[in-house]
Motif scaffolding. Structure first.
Motif, mmCIF file in Angstrom:
data_model
loop_
_atom_site.group_PDB
_atom_site.id
_atom_site.type_symbol
_atom_site.label_atom_id
_atom_site.label_comp_id
_atom_site.label_asym_id
_atom_site.label_seq_id
_atom_site.Cartn_x
_atom_site.Cartn_y
_atom_site.Cartn_z
ATOM 1 N N LEU A 29 4.431 -4.269 -10.222
ATOM 2 C CA LEU A 29 4.586 -5.677 -9.259
ATOM 3 C C LEU A 29 3.158 -5.078 -9.091
ATOM 4 C CD1 LEU A 29 7.467 -5.436 -6.245
ATOM 5 C CD2 LEU A 29 7.039 -7.035 -7.640
ATOM 6 N N GLN A 30 3.153 -3.943 -9.265
ATOM 7 C CA GLN A 30 1.569 -4.810 -8.812
ATOM 8 C C GLN A 30 0.638 -4.579 -9.745
ATOM 9 O OE1 GLN A 30 0.498 -0.466 -7.794
ATOM 10 N NE2 GLN A 30 0.483 -0.480 -5.556
ATOM 11 N N ASP A 31 0.878 -4.485 -10.890
ATOM 12 C CA ASP A 31 0.657 -5.001 -12.847
ATOM 13 C C ASP A 31 0.918 -6.039 -12.648
ATOM 14 O OD1 ASP A 31 0.281 -2.560 -13.121
ATOM 15 O OD2 ASP A 31 2.030 -1.993 -14.234
ATOM 16 N N VAL A 32 1.465 -7.374 -11.804
ATOM 17 C CA VAL A 32 1.625 -8.684 -12.020
ATOM 18 C C VAL A 32 0.144 -9.249 -11.753
ATOM 19 C CG1 VAL A 32 2.930 -10.275 -11.954
ATOM 20 C CG2 VAL A 32 4.262 -8.826 -12.116
ATOM 21 N N ASN A 33 -1.067 -9.192 -12.885
ATOM 22 C CA ASN A 33 -2.045 -10.296 -11.907
ATOM 23 C C ASN A 33 -1.588 -11.990 -11.712
ATOM 24 O OD1 ASN A 33 -3.325 -8.414 -11.637
ATOM 25 N ND2 ASN A 33 -3.346 -7.431 -13.802
ATOM 26 N N ALA A 34 -0.690 -12.575 -13.017
ATOM 27 C CA ALA A 34 -0.820 -13.807 -13.367
ATOM 28 C C ALA A 34 -0.115 -13.820 -11.870
ATOM 29 C CB ALA A 34 -0.126 -14.498 -14.293
ATOM 30 N N THR A 35 -0.198 -15.243 -11.377
ATOM 31 C CA THR A 35 -0.058 -15.892 -9.843
ATOM 32 C C THR A 35 1.356 -16.434 -10.347
ATOM 33 O OG1 THR A 35 -0.518 -17.762 -10.274
ATOM 34 C CG2 THR A 35 -1.531 -16.277 -8.827
ATOM 35 N N LEU A 36 2.329 -16.678 -9.720
ATOM 36 C CA LEU A 36 3.765 -17.747 -9.979
ATOM 37 C C LEU A 36 3.147 -18.807 -10.851
ATOM 38 C CD1 LEU A 36 6.493 -17.489 -9.805
ATOM 39 C CD2 LEU A 36 6.209 -18.228 -7.801
ATOM 40 N N GLU A 37 2.258 -19.520 -10.273
ATOM 41 C CA GLU A 37 2.071 -20.912 -10.579
ATOM 42 C C GLU A 37 1.684 -20.704 -12.394
ATOM 43 O OE1 GLU A 37 -0.896 -24.466 -9.367
ATOM 44 O OE2 GLU A 37 -1.422 -22.191 -8.947
ATOM 45 N N THR A 91 -2.326 7.418 -6.307
ATOM 46 C CA THR A 91 -3.368 6.432 -7.509
ATOM 47 C C THR A 91 -2.382 6.411 -8.429
ATOM 48 O OG1 THR A 91 -3.561 9.104 -8.820
ATOM 49 C CG2 THR A 91 -5.559 7.957 -7.281
ATOM 50 N N LYS A 92 -2.643 4.882 -9.131
ATOM 51 C CA LYS A 92 -1.874 4.807 -10.077
ATOM 52 C C LYS A 92 -1.679 5.623 -11.792
ATOM 53 C CE LYS A 92 -2.535 0.369 -12.050
ATOM 54 N NZ LYS A 92 -2.657 -1.721 -11.807
ATOM 55 N N GLY A 93 -3.253 6.210 -11.721
ATOM 56 C CA GLY A 93 -2.809 6.026 -13.265
ATOM 57 C C GLY A 93 -2.679 8.463 -13.174
ATOM 58 N N GLY A 94 -2.269 8.247 -11.859
ATOM 59 C CA GLY A 94 -1.480 9.922 -11.339
ATOM 60 C C GLY A 94 -0.529 10.373 -11.799
ATOM 61 N N VAL A 95 0.449 9.633 -11.416
ATOM 62 C CA VAL A 95 1.767 9.457 -11.255
ATOM 63 C C VAL A 95 2.615 10.191 -13.311
ATOM 64 C CG1 VAL A 95 4.442 8.986 -10.458
ATOM 65 C CG2 VAL A 95 2.247 8.836 -9.421
ATOM 66 N N ASN A 130 0.874 -1.089 0.114
ATOM 67 C CA ASN A 130 0.003 -0.320 -0.118
ATOM 68 C C ASN A 130 1.061 0.824 0.007
ATOM 69 O OD1 ASN A 130 -2.418 1.481 -0.001
ATOM 70 N ND2 ASN A 130 -2.971 0.350 1.651
ATOM 71 N N VAL A 131 0.797 2.139 -1.100
ATOM 72 C CA VAL A 131 2.070 3.274 -0.988
ATOM 73 C C VAL A 131 1.076 3.469 0.184
ATOM 74 C CG1 VAL A 131 2.844 4.879 -3.136
ATOM 75 C CG2 VAL A 131 2.847 2.254 -3.556
ATOM 76 N N PRO A 132 1.596 4.547 0.539
ATOM 77 C CA PRO A 132 1.119 6.201 1.001
ATOM 78 C C PRO A 132 0.779 7.467 1.010
ATOM 79 C CG PRO A 132 3.248 5.334 2.019
ATOM 80 C CD PRO A 132 2.676 4.700 1.267
ATOM 81 N N GLY A 134 9.404 7.593 -10.330
ATOM 82 C CA GLY A 134 10.911 7.325 -10.103
ATOM 83 C C GLY A 134 11.143 5.743 -10.650
ATOM 84 N N GLU A 135 12.353 5.320 -10.569
ATOM 85 C CA GLU A 135 12.519 3.958 -10.533
ATOM 86 C C GLU A 135 11.947 2.998 -9.661
ATOM 87 O OE1 GLU A 135 16.907 0.968 -11.172
ATOM 88 O OE2 GLU A 135 16.742 3.496 -11.106
ATOM 89 N N GLY A 136 11.503 3.305 -8.379
ATOM 90 C CA GLY A 136 11.638 2.287 -7.235
ATOM 91 C C GLY A 136 9.760 2.158 -7.728
ATOM 92 N N GLU A 137 9.825 3.379 -8.108
ATOM 93 C CA GLU A 137 7.625 3.695 -8.032
ATOM 94 C C GLU A 137 7.759 3.311 -9.666
ATOM 95 O OE1 GLU A 137 7.221 7.869 -7.586
ATOM 96 O OE2 GLU A 137 7.165 8.053 -6.141
#
Lengths: 365, 1168
Positions: free
Chosen positions: B378-386, B361-365, B355-357, B369-372
């Motif tokens: 990471l958040q975009d990954v919707n498929a599970t590892l499996e 919002t996702k679309g707003g930036v 949870n980014v404090p 930056g690199e970290g963000e």
């Protein structure tokens, strides 16, 4: 949005009865295929068709579809109606074949059942009406189905021509009681019924004599009744049989029976029955082998509490039943040795968590 | 500062010092606290008697039917506390205040349930209920405690009463009323009066003495801390009686919701494909068993694919966790609110959510930056590892031409890459193209991880495979495609094993609903053998889905294993029965052992083919028999005397060395008590052999025998003491007995599965309430995901087997007395029954003298009637409430009816009256020919013997059809009927409710409040501007009644002659000639004339007098009338003035109210 309920899928002609019972009780459609598909005479037998008919008559809204070849059947269960039902059983199986599934269903009907079955009352393959009356029904009483539970043997009918008639009366219950039966106790009495129809009534007494010669050594409390039916009530074919029942101090019952074969003297029949009873007693447990399925089913259907019962090793039918019941109700049994310390004992303790089956058919109106 | 006040001495109230002081004071002198027995002793015997009776009565009212509480004691699920009330009443403020009270944290935006730890043994889930009726219904079904909020300055509102009625229909959980906005009432007297009035109303609605809380005002956006503290204390001491419905069903209030559908499927179907979602929450109610369906109110019946027990996100504090808690965390207490804005990281089974404090919002930036960016990725990954592993293509060897594919059989995400068919390989290429596109364009398709795997592909195959194996949830089977097998090339590889199945009943084999099974196989025509794992055999799945040869393999292995191991080892029956595919015969070792062992030895490929021919080699068909065939040879062993003696100990007459003569004295004792007491019986032949008291057959050592005897004696002594001390205690009353039995059973329930590991335990008894689980639901409508709104409660209700079925449900129903209209048969009605909300078409009926169930067109007033509708079955005795419309713009009270389920069936026996009419066309003496009642002779035949009647009341019977006019028949009556008579037949026509069931899918709508079901015909016509079609026969026409003309009665001359005089018609013609008197003229004498004149004069005078008198009276009356009129006018004036005054006041009031609504509050209020 309403998806079709999940279909219970089975194959093979074996275990047809308990699979149909599970389907009707759980309300899930049952599909059974490969019924003697490799046989020379494929498909359902006449007695199986007759059983399906009986189930259809006992229920309201049941749809049974049988494939053209008769090797597959689909049963969409309705509600168990009960009431007054009369059914003529084919001469290929005895009424015990039909009574066994009915005994499992009848307590959950809408109205108390009064079922009249006509046909053969005793044969080699299925429980005779004597055993059902004296052993199966007391097992049902363990679960609180007692008031008005009765099996009346109106007429006896031996194979091959039958001609017997029984009337089965069963009350309805809201929910079966949870069983907790772990103490087999000790055998305190032995009872038996020896019947003879259309033969010399002396046969019955000869069987009693022979049986006593084996059993008298254990306990004195042995009563073997001679039950001779005459005239119209004795059916169409001659025959005689001996059914024995041993009851323990805690109410555990073991039973055995043997019936007449051509060319075998009644003494030998009695010997077979008595020795089978001894073998059954030696196997131990609180429930005998033929009634394992009934007791386990009622345990599963009990309220959401732990039920326990001590029995011998499961039979083939029991094992298959345990697997099927898991499919139908999603519940498994915990099966552990009853007394691990004892090396000789083969008794097992079956415990399960009831599904809390409530008789939804019961009417309040 | 000279007068410094010192702290006063406070003597210690507890501890050693206090004790000492107390004892020093002396025993006799100490003051008596509390109840003084003597003070209340009755003085007279009568009074004592009355008092005793009253106490007994009060004791009886205290008793309730004992109910089993199925919530576990050690880890109970959090109590659901719902905050309900009209908008603007302060629900969110109360939530915030309470959460702050428990966790010392302030939440800004509360969405969905919030779980907090409220005590050592207690957790609470708070949930706010919005003003939608659907939400109120769902909340009423899951809430354990309702904080019903009422605006003190305004009074009760319609929603409050509606909610209370819904609660009542669904079991009535505990309710605490909370009065708010009391600071708006300025005058103290008004405040007191308001409080009193509201309390009185509240008490009549719930029960006398129901708790009502007063919250005064808002400070810093919260209610005053002391008041909240008091409220929280009340909540924490609240005791809950189990509700019957919730004691029968498992359920869950979902506090988290994730969509697991592969993104690719969503993209391909433009977001319209069915989704796979996971719901998280605490299980409640009874145990949940996998395999039963669930109902999500507002969505529908759904299948649960898997259940997973997760770590408790809000665990109860134990000694260890308290120790570990740091000082800085002391104040921060646990809170679990995944839908709200509690910061932190959430760990899922297969994902981590950060949870980014801040107001991020996702679309707003614009340019993160690199970290963000990394976090965003990471958040975009919707498929599970499996899934990623499943999709990735692994090459076993660097030189392999084709990659190894892991294919899910039932999953929708199957990547179909087959070998032989060219079109499929084409599709594979398509896929990879897609993939590349996705990567380059940077869409959120969740394919990034896949690419990564591909890159690594050749380097780390082994690792990858291991990963894949670890990730799978279902047991898998290994399949090998054989070279030259004709069936292996085709696309329908899944069908191979079912080739011989007779699927003439429709291909249900194809969509086999097994759990997702994966097959590892090689691509290409030249196939290789995969050396099968040893454990693959063991975890083979249930028997029906396993290929034939495979099933036999394990069977053989099993048989071989048993042959060696039976003698030494005890078998694990649970595993053998449930976890193996071996046939029952082979488990028991009944089939031929030699053959199977030889088969097991050779793992040749030929085996797979020889089997088919060997299978039907059975000589005789096995009957489905109950009795096992008697084996005479086996019974022959009973001739042996030793053997006969060996079972002597199983009889009561047998030697008592093996077992104390227990059975004899407990002859008729029921087994249940025996078993229950057995816990303490050490020497019993019971299953509690854990003590090592193996005494079944072996000889126990003497000292063991002694201890057993001692225990037995102690037990007997205890029993005797009990009976001697309290002779009545033995036969306790029904209530205590039932309670004790329940407690014993609970004890057993807890003890029985204590040591079993969680997975096996779930198999045995299902998932217990109180566990935090993750339910994976399949084929969920996509609208649920797209229109998900956390402010609407998401309830998952488990269904009993009976509730999955449909049928005709008969209910006892009563129209709510506040509902303004009557209910009409065949009008759609929305029911809230069980977990479900659905619209259906009921038929109302009433029992007609216990003969028939007669249809009613409308529900009766102030009376129960029956209703029958088609819908999902519910257990008899389940309560329900019904609505005509759920939307907020419905005027008035929305709960239209309440009732209870009586019966479920597949057919109904409701009849309605049918009157058939006919007219006579020929009349004999008592016989008449009737036409126009039936249209054919067949119909008449059906009604032969039926009772008929004429309007004048002459009864008759249908006899037989007539040949001539179709449908005419001969009828016999008790008297001669007239040609003008109408003959009618009263019959009963049976009707069935329409098979209409429409679940209220409010959660699937974007505008959740405006669900619209089937409308009434009139409503549809109105909306479409259609005119009501009129029946010609129903139009009103002027009634024309032609005057009936009766023919004169003509008595034949002959008859007349023979009649007696009295009976002869005496018809005389009117006289037309003048009579004798008329013909004569009168001449008067002079005196007579005079007298005549005088009389005339007198009459004239009298007439004049009367006329004058009347005139006078009229005058007087007019004057009086005038006077009265004047008075009337005066009165009217006054009345007018009064009315004017009143209207002015009312206008002012409404204007003020309007202003108030325009102001701070939202304008969604409906006056009670």
């Amino acid at each position: 949005m309403t998806q079709a309920p999940t279909v219970l899928h089975f194959s093979g002609h074996q275990y047809l009865r308990h699979r149909l019972v599970l389907g009707i009780l759980s309300g899930k459609p049952v599909r059974i295929d490969k019924i003697r598909s490799d046989d020379k005479n494929p498909g359902l037998r006449d007695y199986e068709i007759s059983l399906l008919r009986l189930l259809e008559r006992m229920t309201n809204g049941t749809v049974i579809e049988i494939s053209v070849t008769g090797t597959a059947v689909l049963l969409k269960p309705g509600v168990i109606a009960g009431g007054n039902v009369v059914h003529d059983c084919p001469l290929t199986r005895s009424v015990g074949y039909f009574l066994e599934p009915i005994v499992m269903l009848a307590p959950f009907a809408k109205k108390p059942l009064q079922l009249t079955l006509r046909g053969i009352t005793t044969d080699e393959n299925d429980l005779s009406v004597d055993i059902i009356r004296t052993v199966t029904l007391p097992h049902l009483q363990l679960f609180g189905v007692s008031e008005g539970l009765e099996l009346r043997i109106k007429k006896r009918g031996s194979p091959p021509l039958g001609g017997g008639e029984v009337q089965f009366l069963c009350p309805i219950v809201k929910q079966v009681k949870t069983l907790n039966f772990v103490d087999p106790g000790k055998i305190k009495r032995i009872r038996g019924i020896s019947h003879a129809v259309r033969v010399n009534p002396q046969f019955s007494n000869r069987m009693i004599e022979a049986s006593r010669s084996v059993l008298n050594r254990y306990i004195p409390d042995i009563y073997l009744y001679s039950d001779v039916y005459k005239g119209e009530e004795s059916g169409k074919s001659p025959g005689y049989a001996l059914s024995l029942l041993a009851e323990s101090t805690t109410g555990a019952m073991h039973c055995s029976e043997a019936m007449s074969k051509p060319g075998v003297p009644p003494e030998d029949i009695a010997m077979v029955a008595s020795r089978a009873l001894l073998a059954e007693i030696r196997r131990g447990g609180c429930v005998d082998r033929q009634h394992q399925v009934l007791v386990l089913l009622m345990m599963i259907l009990g309220s959401e509490d732990v039920g326990r019962c001590r029995m011998g090793e499961p039979t083939v039918r029991t094992i298959q039943f345990l697997r099927d019941v898991k499919e139908a109700f999603g519940t498994a049994f915990k099966i552990v040795p009853a007394d691990p310390a004892d090396a000789n004992s083969t008794d097992l303790l079956y415990s399960c968590y009831g599904v809390g089956y409530v008789n939804a058919n019961r009417s309040l109106a | 500062m000279d007068s410094q006040t010192h702290k006063a001495h406070r003597p210690s109230q507890s501890g050693a010092k206090a004790e000492k002081k107390k004892s020093a004071k002396g025993k006799g002198k100490e003051k008596q606290h509390g109840f003084n027995e003597k003070a209340f002793a009755p003085r007279s015997g009568r009074k004592a008697d009355r008092q005793g009776r009253r106490t007994a009565e009060r004791d009886q009212t205290r008793l309730h039917v004992p109910l089993v509480d199925r919530t576990p004691d050690d880890q109970p699920p959090p109590t659901v506390v719902a905050v309900v009330g009209p908008p603007g009443v302060g629900k969110t403020t109360l939530m915030k205040s309470l959460i702050r009270r428990y966790t010392k944290q302030t939440l800004n935006h509360i969405h969905g349930p919030v779980t907090v730890v409220s005590g050592k043994k207690k957790r609470i889930t708070f949930i706010e209920c919005n003003n939608d009726l659907n939400s109120m219904i769902d909340i009423a079904k899951v809430a354990d405690l309702v904080l019903l909020m009422i605006d003190g300055s305004y009074g009760f509102e319609m929603e409050t009463f509606e909610f209370l009625n819904i609660l009542q229909a669904h079991g009535f959980p505990k309710v605490i009323g909370v009065l708010t906005h009391l600071d708006l009432v300025k005058k103290a007297a008004t405040l007191r009066a308001t409080k009193k009035a509201l309390k009185k109303r509240f008490w009549t609605e719930i029960y006398q003495g129901a708790k009502l809380f007063y919250l005064s005002g808002v400070l810093n956006g919260r209610y005053p801390d002391t008041e909240i503290l008091n409220l929280s204390r009340f909540i924490s001491v609240m005791k809950f009686r189990p509700l019957v419905f919730r004691n029968q069903h498992p359920y869950m209030l979902a506090d988290r919701f994730e969509d697991l559908t592969p993104r690719e499927d969503v993209r391909a179907s433009k977001g319209k494909c069915d989704r796979t979602v996971t719901l998280y929450g605490y299980l409640r109610g009874t145990n949940y068993r996998l395999g039963t369906k669930v109902h999500v109110p507002g969505v529908g019946d759904l299948d649960v694919k898997s259940v997973q027990i997760l770590g408790d996100p809000c665990p109860l504090p134990d000694a260890e966790s308290e120790k570990r808690r740091k000082l800085s965390e002391k104040k921060k207490l646990l809170i679990h609110a995944p839908m709200s804005d509690v910061g932190g990281v959430i760990y899922d089974k297969d994902a981590v959510y950060i949870n980014v404090p801040g107001n991020f919002t996702k679309g707003g930036v614009e340019n993160p930056g690199e970290g963000e960016q990394m976090v965003l990725d990471l958040q975009d990954v919707n498929a599970t590892l499996e899934d990623a592993v499943a999709k990735s293509q692994i090459r076993l060897f660097g030189s392999s031409s084709r990659p190894l594919a892991v294919q899910a059989e039932a999953g929708p995400s199957t990547l179909r890459s087959s070998s032989a068919t060219s079109d499929e390989s084409g599709s594979e290429e398509d896929y990879s193209e897609d993939e590349e596109e996705g990567d380059f364009s940077g869409e959120d398709e969740g394919l990034g991880s896949e690419e990564e795997y591909e890159d690594h592909g050749s380097g780390a195959e082994e690792d990858e495979e291991g990963l894949g194996d670890r990730g799978r949830s279902a047991p898998r089977t290994v399949r090998r495609s054989m070279q030259g097998l004709p069936s292996s090339g085709g696309g329908k590889r899944g069908q191979v094993d079912y080739a011989e199945s007779d699927s003439d009943l429709g291909g249900e084999d194809d969509d086999d609903p097994g759990p997702s099974r994966r097959f590892v196989r090689f691509e290409g025509d030249d196939a290789y053998d995969v050396p099968s794992d040893e454990d693959a055999e063991e975890e083979a799945s249930d028997e029906e889905d396993v290929p034939r040869w495979k099933a036999n393999l394990s069977e053989k292995a099993q048989a071989a294993f048993q042959n060696t191991a039976r003698a030494s080892k005890r078998r694990d029956w649970t595993k053998l029965i449930y976890n193996s595919t071996a046939s029952p015969e082979s488990i028991l070792g009944l089939d031929g052992g030699g053959e199977s062992s030889s088969n097991a030895a050779g793992m040749d490929d030929d085996d797979f083919f020889t089997l088919k021919s060997s299978a039907p080699a059975k000589i005789e068909e096995e009957l489905d028999r109950t009795k096992e065939p008697v084996n005479v040879e086996e019974l022959a062993e009973w001739e042996d005397e030793e053997l006969l003696d060996s079972i002597r100990h199983l009889f009561i007459t047998g030697s008592s060395s093996a077992q104390p003569a227990e059975g004899v004295d407990s002859n008729g004792e029921p087994y249940e008590e025996m078993a229950d007491e057995d816990g303490s019986h050490v020497g019993d032949e019971d299953e509690d052999g854990d003590d090592g008291e193996g005494d079944g057959g072996s000889k126990p050592s003497p000292n063991k025998d002694a201890t057993a005897l001692a225990a037995k004696k102690a037990e007997l002594k205890r029993k005797f003491d009990e009976q001697y001390d309290e002779p009545d205690a033995a036969k306790a009353d029904f209530y205590t007995e039932a309670k004790e039995a329940m407690a014993r059973q609970q004890q057993l329930n807890r003890a029985e599965f204590e040591g079993v590991d969680p997975e096996a335990r779930a198999l045995l008894e299902g998932y217990r309430p109180g566990t935090y689980v993750r339910l994976e639901l399949t084929s969920v409508p996509s609208e649920m995901v797209e229109n998900f709104d956390p402010t609407y409660p998401l309830v998952v209700g488990g269904l009993l087997p009976a509730e999955e079925r449909f049928g005709y449900v008969q209910v006892r129903i009563k129209r709510h007395r506040w509902f303004p209209k009557t209910l009409k048969t065949n009008d759609p009605l929305i029911f809230s029954l069980g977990w479900r909300r659905f619209q259906t078409v009921p038929i109302y009926s009433l029992d007609d003298h216990s003969i028939r169930m007669r249809m009613l067109k409308y529900t009766p007033e102030h009376m129960h009637c029956y209703a029958t509708f088609y819908g999902p079955a519910a257990l008899p005795n389940t309560g329900f409430c019904a609505f005509n419309a759920l939307s907020r713009d419905t005027p008035g009270f929305r709960v239209s009816a309440t009732g209870v389920v009586l019966d479920i069936d597949r057919s109904t026996r409701i009849v309605k009256k049918l009157k058939l009419t006919g007219v006579p066309f020929k009349i004999f003496k008592n016989t008449a020919f009737i036409k126009d009642m039936f249209s054919s002779a067949l119909e008449v035949a059906k009604f032969e013997g039926a009772n008929i009647r004429t309007v004048s009341g002459i009864r008759g019977q249908v006899k037989k059809a007539l040949p001539k006019p179709d449908g005419a028949f001969r009828a016999a009556f008790e008297d001669k009927i007239l040609m003008s008579d109408i003959v009618f037949l009263r019959a009963w026509y049976s009707i069935q409710p329409r098979k209409f069931y429409n679940p209220v899918t409010s959660l699937l709508l974007s505008d959740k409040e405006h669900w619209e079901g089937m409308r009434l015909t009139g409503q549809v016509r109105r909306e479409q501007g259609l005119k009501t079609p009129t029946n010609v026969n129903s139009t009103y026409k002027p009634v024309e009644r032609p005057a009936r003309r009766f023919n004169p009665l003509r008595v034949p001359k002959k008859l007349q002659a023979s009649l007696p005089y009295a009976s002869k018609p005496k018809l005389m013609r009117a006289q037309h000639r003048a009579t004798y008197m008329q013909k004569r003229a009168v001449v008067m004498e002079p005196e007579e004339k005079k007298a005549m004149a005088l009389l005339q004069q007198v009459r004239a005078l009298r007439k004049d007098q009367v006329a004058r008198r009347r005139e006078k009276q009229e005058e007087r009356k007019a004057a009086h009338r005038k006077k009265v009129e004047k008075e009337e006018a005066k009165k009217g004036e006054k009345e007018k003035e009064r009315r004017k005054e009143y209207m002015r006041a009312a206008g002012l009031k409404s204007k003020r109210e309007g202003d108030a609504l325009d102001g701070s509050r939202s304008g969604k209020r409906r006056k009670t």
